[in-house]
Design a protein around this motif. Structure first.
Motif, PDB file in Angstrom:
ATOM      1  N   ASN A 195      -7.398  -4.059   7.540  1.00 18.29           N
ATOM      2  CA  ASN A 195      -8.288  -2.696   7.597  1.00 18.29           C
ATOM      3  C   ASN A 195      -9.694  -3.173   6.877  1.00 18.29           C
ATOM      4  O   ASN A 195      -9.769  -3.884   6.022  1.00 18.29           O
ATOM      5  CB  ASN A 195      -7.800  -1.737   6.332  1.00 18.29           C
ATOM      6  N   MET A 196     -10.646  -2.682   7.677  1.00 21.19           N
ATOM      7  CA  MET A 196     -12.062  -2.955   7.266  1.00 21.19           C
ATOM      8  C   MET A 196     -12.475  -1.943   6.453  1.00 21.19           C
ATOM      9  O   MET A 196     -13.523  -2.002   5.472  1.00 21.19           O
ATOM     10  CB  MET A 196     -12.925  -3.309   8.325  1.00 21.19           C
ATOM     11  N   ALA A 197     -11.738  -0.901   6.398  1.00 19.39           N
ATOM     12  CA  ALA A 197     -12.165   0.570   5.771  1.00 19.39           C
ATOM     13  C   ALA A 197     -10.873   1.072   5.152  1.00 19.39           C
ATOM     14  O   ALA A 197      -9.967   0.960   6.161  1.00 19.39           O
ATOM     15  CB  ALA A 197     -12.891   1.468   6.505  1.00 19.39           C
ATOM     16  N   MET A 207      -2.115  -3.978   2.912  1.00 12.27           N
ATOM     17  CA  MET A 207      -1.769  -4.029   1.456  1.00 12.27           C
ATOM     18  C   MET A 207      -1.974  -2.557   1.181  1.00 12.27           C
ATOM     19  O   MET A 207      -2.614  -1.696   1.517  1.00 12.27           O
ATOM     20  CB  MET A 207      -2.722  -4.598   0.687  1.00 12.27           C
ATOM     21  N   SER A 208      -0.777  -1.855   0.273  1.00  9.25           N
ATOM     22  CA  SER A 208      -0.694  -0.564   0.157  1.00  9.25           C
ATOM     23  C   SER A 208      -0.174  -0.129  -1.171  1.00  9.25           C
ATOM     24  O   SER A 208       0.870  -0.957  -1.395  1.00  9.25           O
ATOM     25  CB  SER A 208       0.147   0.004   1.416  1.00  9.25           C
ATOM     26  N   ILE A 216      -5.586  -0.492   1.745  1.00  6.82           N
ATOM     27  CA  ILE A 216      -6.730  -0.872   1.240  1.00  6.82           C
ATOM     28  C   ILE A 216      -7.614  -1.736   2.107  1.00  6.82           C
ATOM     29  O   ILE A 216      -6.959  -2.264   3.246  1.00  6.82           O
ATOM     30  CB  ILE A 216      -6.818  -1.482  -0.309  1.00  6.82           C
ATOM     31  N   ALA A 217      -8.938  -1.714   1.907  1.00  8.37           N
ATOM     32  CA  ALA A 217      -9.828  -2.485   2.914  1.00  8.37           C
ATOM     33  C   ALA A 217     -10.132  -3.725   2.236  1.00  8.37           C
ATOM     34  O   ALA A 217      -9.942  -3.984   1.186  1.00  8.37           O
ATOM     35  CB  ALA A 217     -11.132  -1.596   3.132  1.00  8.37           C
ATOM     36  N   PHE A 218     -10.421  -4.955   3.102  1.00  8.74           N
ATOM     37  CA  PHE A 218     -10.906  -6.126   2.700  1.00  8.74           C
ATOM     38  C   PHE A 218     -11.970  -6.390   3.627  1.00  8.74           C
ATOM     39  O   PHE A 218     -12.115  -5.870   4.580  1.00  8.74           O
ATOM     40  CB  PHE A 218      -9.621  -7.155   3.135  1.00  8.74           C
ATOM     41  N   PRO A 234      -9.798  -7.613  -2.309  1.00 12.59           N
ATOM     42  CA  PRO A 234     -10.069  -6.349  -1.644  1.00 12.59           C
ATOM     43  C   PRO A 234     -11.365  -5.877  -1.759  1.00 12.59           C
ATOM     44  O   PRO A 234     -12.155  -6.465  -2.706  1.00 12.59           O
ATOM     45  CB  PRO A 234      -9.109  -5.471  -2.705  1.00 12.59           C
ATOM     46  N   THR A 235     -11.789  -4.894  -0.937  1.00  6.61           N
ATOM     47  CA  THR A 235     -13.466  -4.594  -1.121  1.00  6.61           C
ATOM     48  C   THR A 235     -13.672  -3.941  -2.388  1.00  6.61           C
ATOM     49  O   THR A 235     -14.943  -4.282  -2.595  1.00  6.61           O
ATOM     50  CB  THR A 235     -13.353  -3.597   0.125  1.00  6.61           C
ATOM     51  N   VAL A 236     -12.755  -3.039  -3.091  1.00 12.97           N
ATOM     52  CA  VAL A 236     -13.027  -2.523  -4.167  1.00 12.97           C
ATOM     53  C   VAL A 236     -12.159  -2.617  -4.833  1.00 12.97           C
ATOM     54  O   VAL A 236     -10.925  -3.067  -4.770  1.00 12.97           O
ATOM     55  CB  VAL A 236     -13.093  -0.917  -4.052  1.00 12.97           C
TER      56      VAL A 236
END
Length: 659
Positions: A195-197, A207-208, A216-218, A234-236
């Motif tokens: 997932n990019m978003a 990843m959940s 989640i996004a990476f 992870p992005t955030v």
């Protein structure tokens, strides 16, 4: 016979046993040390019975309490297991594999081991812990721990992932963690997608926290070690106190076409609990003084706040709400306008609905009803330790009057001040920082013990506890041994040119006799009392001579005649008519005789006629005169005299007094 007796005893013992006789238990020499001895292995990873395990997996053993790590022993080289208390074996512990230095975590309750070399494919390994590894408390395992079936590595040619960091079952993981995943073979990197978003789960790596409904996004990833190790962040930041799992689908393949035996799903890891919410007064800083009554206050939190938990007084009154500002220990609180937020709801700006009281000390309280956006709470109510002192304005004026070895200071009261600090110096430019402090005084204040002939410079500031206000402008005065009063050697008509002309006359006569200092005529008019004029002021004594408070007339003096004899101990003596000698002498020192000087004064204030405020010499005009030889009330009020002889000629002298 002996056989019969033996048979009887056996029957007796049998009968007692049948009746349930309670035989005493044999004593256990270790019973005391075993009491309450609960120390156990709570789990391993890979879990017992797991299959298709990567041959580069890490092995984790979890304990029920803190382990005495100094007792740990293990095989650093492959071979006989010996007496090592931590063993990993594929042949029922005939021999053990070599391990790198184990790593302890979770308060020395979790042990992570990494095999020195890759495990054999398609092989079952078991883990054993001997009772010689004990807890810090001294408790021991009840028996040797051995995994029942062990775990089995994947067959050769199978792509198997394993979680390196966070490890399987890890707790207290940072919300900013990166994922590190090892693979048994080099990965075909193009098959890695994710997932990019944030949103519904897609891709071969997921990843959940909700069973893979949403992922989640990476933003990106890095492969290392010949594409066998994946690092991805992870992005955030992750959510606090949340269980996350990782899934790798069969869409991810090895560089040599190796396949996963099936979708891989990790046991998961749990992020750490949110830290306690903390708050501080960012501005004005706690302990600040001289804060503007129109100030706003900024509170800084270490994490975003649940805005709805902030409540406050809309109007001044008894303290309510979770955020309070009070000058009296939170009995009453100031009213606040609607607060504003900044910094992602970490900065709270409070604006009082009306100006704060000068001189007051305000404290801020934030109660535990305020919570963080992630549910974190304050450990206890927060109260600013010192508080903030609101600015006390500078006194609008400062008057200083000299006397013998002392100066009298007078200033107006200031809102919020409960006392005043006087700062003085013998050098001009005195400040709060450079002046000598006289603390906790009120006006009028008499500064005693001074050196005559030395100039003293003063400022004054209001105070309220430790809150010191803005200082007044500087004023100075020079103490003198005494001040001179004389009778002019020249007579005048009542047309003296008003008070201004009369004062000029006194200065002229003093200069002619080489008398230093400033002199004023002891005259009163309809607007000014003579006693006020001797302070260098104007106005009426009943109105404090224009001062903000009544001057201390007893602190100004003494006054001597030209024969150096004390006439009055202080200005108060002129008011109360308690002279100790007659004025009696001219500026030159010659006797003035029984002259009757113009005064227009009784008891220090205007009384009776005054030749039209000392501008009139008409034949019919009169003015009150005194007696230069008197020490009683008649020294200044001895009846009326004509303002001129025959309406033309000078008729009376005047008193001149240094001030």
């Amino acid at each position: 016979m002996k056989l019969l007796r033996l048979f009887g005893l056996l029957v007796l013992f049998w009968a007692l046993a049948c009746k349930g006789f309670d035989w005493p238990e044999p004593l256990d020499p270790n019973a005391g040390s075993k009491a309450g001895a609960v120390f156990a292995i709570t789990g391993t990873n890979p879990v017992d019975g797991a299959g298709l395990i990567a041959n580069n997996t890490q092995i984790v053993v979890n304990f029920s309490e803190t382990v005495n790590t100094g007792l740990l022993s293990y095989n650093s080289t492959a071979g006989s297991c010996g007496s090592n208390n931590l063993q990993v074996s594929a042949d029922e512990f005939v021999s053990c594999i070599a391990l790198t230095t184990p790593v302890w975590g979770s308060g020395q309750m979790s042990l992570t081991m990494t095999p020195t070399s890759a495990l054999a494919n398609g092989t079952t390994y078991k883990v054993r812990v001997l009772t010689s590894l004990v807890a810090v408390s001294g408790k021991t395992l009840s028996s040797i721990f051995t995994t029942t079936t062990g775990f089995t590595t994947a067959p050769a040619g199978t792509l198997v992932p394993s979680m390196v960091s966070p490890s399987e079952g890890a707790t207290g993981v940072s919300i900013n963690t990166a994922l590190i995943i090892n693979f048994t073979h080099s990965v075909s990197t193009g098959t890695l997608t994710y997932n990019m978003a944030a949103g519904p789960c897609t891709g071969s790596l997921q990843m959940s926290a909700d069973g893979f409904v949403n992922c989640i996004a990476f933003p990106s990833h890095v492969f290392m070690v010949a594409d066998t190790q994946l690092t991805i962040t992870p992005t955030v930041a992750l959510n606090y106190n949340t269980l996350y799992r990782v899934r790798i689908t069969t869409a991810l393949t090895g560089a040599g076409a190796e396949m996963l035996a099936g979708n891989f799903t990790s046991t998961g890891f749990t992020t750490d609990a949110p830290p306690a919410l903390t708050v501080s007064l960012a501005s004005p800083a706690d302990g600040s003084t001289s804060v503007s009554p129109a100030t706003t206050l900024n509170l800084a939190f270490n994490h975003a706040v649940a805005v709805g938990t902030v409540t406050f007084n809309n109007v001044a009154g008894p303290c309510t709400g979770s955020v309070q500002i009070s000058p009296d220990g939170f009995s009453t609180c100031v009213g606040l306008n609607a607060p504003s937020w900044g910094g992602g709801n970490t900065i709270l700006t409070l604006t009082p609905s009306s100006a704060l009281n000068p001189g007051a000390l305000y404290r801020v309280q934030v109660t535990t009803a305020v919570t963080g956006a992630v549910g974190n709470v304050l450990a206890s109510d927060f109260v600013t330790p010192s508080g903030i002192g609101i600015l006390i304005s500078a006194p609008a004026s400062l008057n200083v009057f000299s006397s013998n070895s002392q100066n009298m200071l007078v200033w107006p009261t200031v809102s919020g001040a409960t006392s005043y600090n006087v700062y003085f110096s013998t050098s001009a430019g005195v400040t709060i920082g450079t002046g000598t402090l006289i603390a906790g005084v009120t006006a009028p204040y008499t500064h005693t013990g001074l050196a005559n002939g030395t100039a003293y410079y003063y400022i004054v500031a209001g105070a309220n506890g430790g809150n010191i206000g803005t200082a007044s402008s500087q004023t100075s005065a020079t103490p003198v041994v005494s001040k001179t009063i004389f009778v002019t050697s020249t007579n005048y008509t009542g047309a003296l040119g008003g008070l201004t002309g009369a004062d000029a006359t006194c200065m002229t006569r003093a200069a002619a006799a080489s008398l230093p200092g400033n002199f004023r005529a002891y005259l009163s008019t309809s607007a000014d009392d003579a006693i006020c004029r001797l302070l260098g002021l104007s106005g009426k004594l009943g109105a404090n001579c224009g001062l903000p408070i009544a001057p201390n007339l007893s602190a100004i003096g003494p006054y001597v005649n030209r024969n150096s004899v004390q006439v009055a101990a202080s200005l108060q003596s002129f008011v109360s008519n308690t002279l100790t000698a007659a004025v009696g002498f001219e500026e030159s020192g010659a006797s003035a005789g029984s002259v009757t000087p113009f005064t227009g004064t009784a008891n220090g204030v205007q009384s009776g006629a005054n030749c039209s405020d000392w501008t009139d010499n008409a034949v019919i005009s009169i003015g009150v005169v005194g007696s230069a030889t008197s020490m009683g009330a008649s020294w200044s009020s001895n009846g009326n005299g004509a303002c001129a002889l025959l309406g033309l000629l000078p008729i009376s002298p005047i008193y001149c007094v240094a001030y």
